[in-house]
Design an enzyme around this catalytic site. Structure first.
Site, PDB file in Angstrom:
ATOM      1  N   ASP A  17       1.173  -3.331  -8.068  1.00 18.36           N
ATOM      2  CA  ASP A  17       0.245  -3.733  -9.126  1.00 18.36           C
ATOM      3  C   ASP A  17       0.976  -3.869 -10.459  1.00 18.36           C
ATOM      4  OD1 ASP A  17      -1.885  -4.201 -10.759  1.00 18.36           O
ATOM      5  OD2 ASP A  17      -2.972  -2.372 -10.274  1.00 18.36           O
ATOM      6  N   ASP A  68      -0.729 -10.691 -13.277  1.00 17.01           N
ATOM      7  CA  ASP A  68      -1.279  -9.494 -12.645  1.00 17.01           C
ATOM      8  C   ASP A  68      -1.324  -9.663 -11.132  1.00 17.01           C
ATOM      9  OD1 ASP A  68      -2.669  -7.190 -11.963  1.00 17.01           O
ATOM     10  OD2 ASP A  68      -4.613  -8.038 -12.500  1.00 17.01           O
TER      11      ASP A  68
END
Length: 396
Positions: free
Chosen positions: A85, A263
Site C-alpha cells: 500500500d 496509490d
C-alpha cells in the site's frame, strides 16, 4: 494542500539494488464490490550500476485489486502475506494473526487511524519486532501496528505493508501526535541494509488467473531488468506520493496541470468530476449500476484513443486495452457483473478539479508503468518508466 512542483528528468544512479519478488493475492470471487472499496478509500484521503545476482522469489498467486509480499516476523518467524500500500505509511497486522516470539516487544504506544477507508484498522498498539522481506532483507525492532479492530476487509486478509511517505503517520500516535512513525524503507536505510532511500515497484498486468512472479519491490533503487527506458521523475506535491500532471484523451485536454496521488491500494484510476464527464462523453461509456464502472460496446472499444498523462515533459499513455478491466476477471468486480461486458477502469473521483486531489493513479495504472518512490531528499520524488507490459493487449 498540494504545493506546486517543478519538473525534471534524470537517470537514477545507485550502487546496489535489492529485489524482493511479490505475489498477487488470491482471488475472492467477487465478494467485495471494487467500486465500493475504492469509493470509501477515496473519501479519506535510470539505470543502476550494480544489482545483487540472487533474487529471492516468492511464489505468486492472484487477487483482483492488488499485490502482497511475504513478510517474516519474529524469531522463530511467522510468514504473513501483506498487501502493498503506497497510500499508507503504517505497516499493520491483525491482532488475531500476530504470533509473539522472543523478539516481540510491546511498546505500549496506542495508534489510531489518521485517515479512513474501508480496508483499514480503527486502533491498535505498536509492537517492535524483527521483520524480514523476501527471506533475507532484515530489519530489527521494526514498529508494527497490531490492529485490534479491523474493518471492511475479508477475514483472510492479514494486514498491509505501508510504503507511503512517513509524514502520513503524523497524528497517529495517540500519546505523541506530533511524532511520525518510521516506514519499512526508513528502517532499511537507517540500519544500512540499502544504500538509497528508494523503493521500486513493478506490477505486471493480469494475463491469467495463475500468474507467477507477477511483481516485485526493489529496495535501494529501480530494477534495471524491468525498466525499458529512462526513469522520468517529478518532485512530490503533498504528504502522499503526489505529483502534478496534465491529462489528455487523444488530443483533447480533459484535465489541466494539477495535483493528485499515486496509490497502489486503490484499484481503479480516478479523475476529477469535470474531467470524467469529458472522458465519458468522448468514449460513449454508460454507467453500470452494479459495478459502478462505465461500460462500452466492442465498436466503442475499437474507437478508444490513448489516455495520456503528461509528466515532466514526457507522455505516459494508456492504450485502449489498458483502459479496460480484464474481461476474464469480470466476475471479480461484483458477483452480479456481466461476464461479457467491457468495463472501463476510469472513474469519477467525486469532486471537481481544483481541490489539490484531482486524480488517483491506482493499482491498475501501476500495472502498466514501473514506479519509483524516492525519499532520499525533501521533497521526495516519484518516477515512472515503461516496461515490457506497458502496451500488452490481454484485457479484451
Amino acid at each position: 494542500m498540494f504545493l506546486a512542483a517543478s519538473l525534471l528528468t534524470q537517470v537514477l544512479l545507485a550502487s546496489s539494488i535489492m529485489g524482493s519478488p511479490l505475489k498477487r493475492l488470491k482471488f475472492s470471487n467477487g465478494t467485495i464490490n471494487l467500486s465500493q472499496h475504492d469509493k470509501a478509500r477515496m473519501a479519506a484521503f535510470s539505470d543502476y550500476n550494480t544489482r545483487r545476482q540472487y533474487i529471492d522469489i516468492i511464489p505468486a498467486s492472484n487477487v483482483y485489486y492488488g499485490y502482497d509480499i511475504a513478510v517474516n516476523v519474529g524469531s522463530p518467524p511467522t510468514t504473513y502475506n501483506l498487501v502493498i500500500d503506497t497510500g499508507s505509511s503504517i505497516t499493520w497486522l491483525r491482532n488475531s494473526a500476530y504470533m509473539q516470539t522472543v523478539t516481540s516487544v510491546n511498546t505500549g504506544h496506542r495508534v489510531r487511524e489518521t485517515y479512513s477507508y474501508d480496508s483499514d484498522y480503527d486502533d491498535g498498539t505498536i509492537w517492535k519486532d524483527t521483520v524480514t522481506l523476501g527471506g533475507w532483507l532484515t530489519v530489527i525492532t521494526f514498529p508494527l501496528t497490531i490492529a485490534e479492530i479491523v474493518k471492511g476487509i475479508e477475514e483472510d486478509e492479514i494486514g498491509i505493508l505501508g510504503l507511503g511517505p512517513r509524514p502520513l503517520s503524523l497524528g497517529a500516535l495517540i500519546d505523541e501526535p506530533d511524532r511520525t512513525i518510521p516506514t519499512i524503507t526508513d528502517y532499511l536505510y537507517d540500519q544500512g541494509r540499502i544504500d538509497q532511500h528508494i523503493v521500486g515497484v513493478f506490477f505486471q498486468p493480469t494475463t491469467t488467473e495463475a500468474d507467477s512472479l507477477s511483481g516485485e519491490l526493489s529496495f535501494g533503487g529501480p530494477d534495471k531488468n524491468q525498466v525499458h527506458c529512462r526513469v522520468t521523475t517529478i518532485p512530490t506535491a503533498s504528504n502522499y506520493w503526489g505529483i502534478n500532471q496534465k491529462i489528455t484523451y487523444g488530443s483533447m485536454k480533459i484535465l489541466k496541470t494539477t495535483a493528485g496521488i499515486i496509490d497502489s491500494g486503490s484499484t481503479f484510476l480516478y479523475i476529477a468530476s469535470d474531467a470524467f464527464e469529458q472522458y465519458q462523453t468522448a468514449t460513449g461509456g454508460i454507467h453500470d449500476e452494479i459495478t459502478g464502472l462505465l461500460t462500452i460496446t466492442l465498436t466503442q472499444y475499437m474507437a478508444l484513443q490513448n489516455l495520456n498523462f503528461h509528466i515532466e515533459g514526457q507522455i505516459f499513455s494508456l492504450s485502449r486495452n489498458a483502459q479496460i478491466w480484464p474481461r476474464h476477471l469480470n466476475y471479480e468486480l461484483d458477483k452480479n457483473a456481466d461476464l461479457n461486458a467491457i468495463y472501463l477502469i476510469v472513474k469519477d473521483i467525486g469532486t471537481k478539479s481544483g481541490t489539490g486531489k484531482d486524480f488517483n493513479l491506482g493499482f491498475i495504472f501501476l500495472q502498466r508503468f514501473y514506479t519509483v518512490f524516492d525519499s532520499s531528499s525533501s521533497p521526495g520524488h516519484v518516477g515512472f518508466a515503461k516496461t515490457s507490459f506497458t502496451d500488452i493487449t490481454t484485457h479484451l
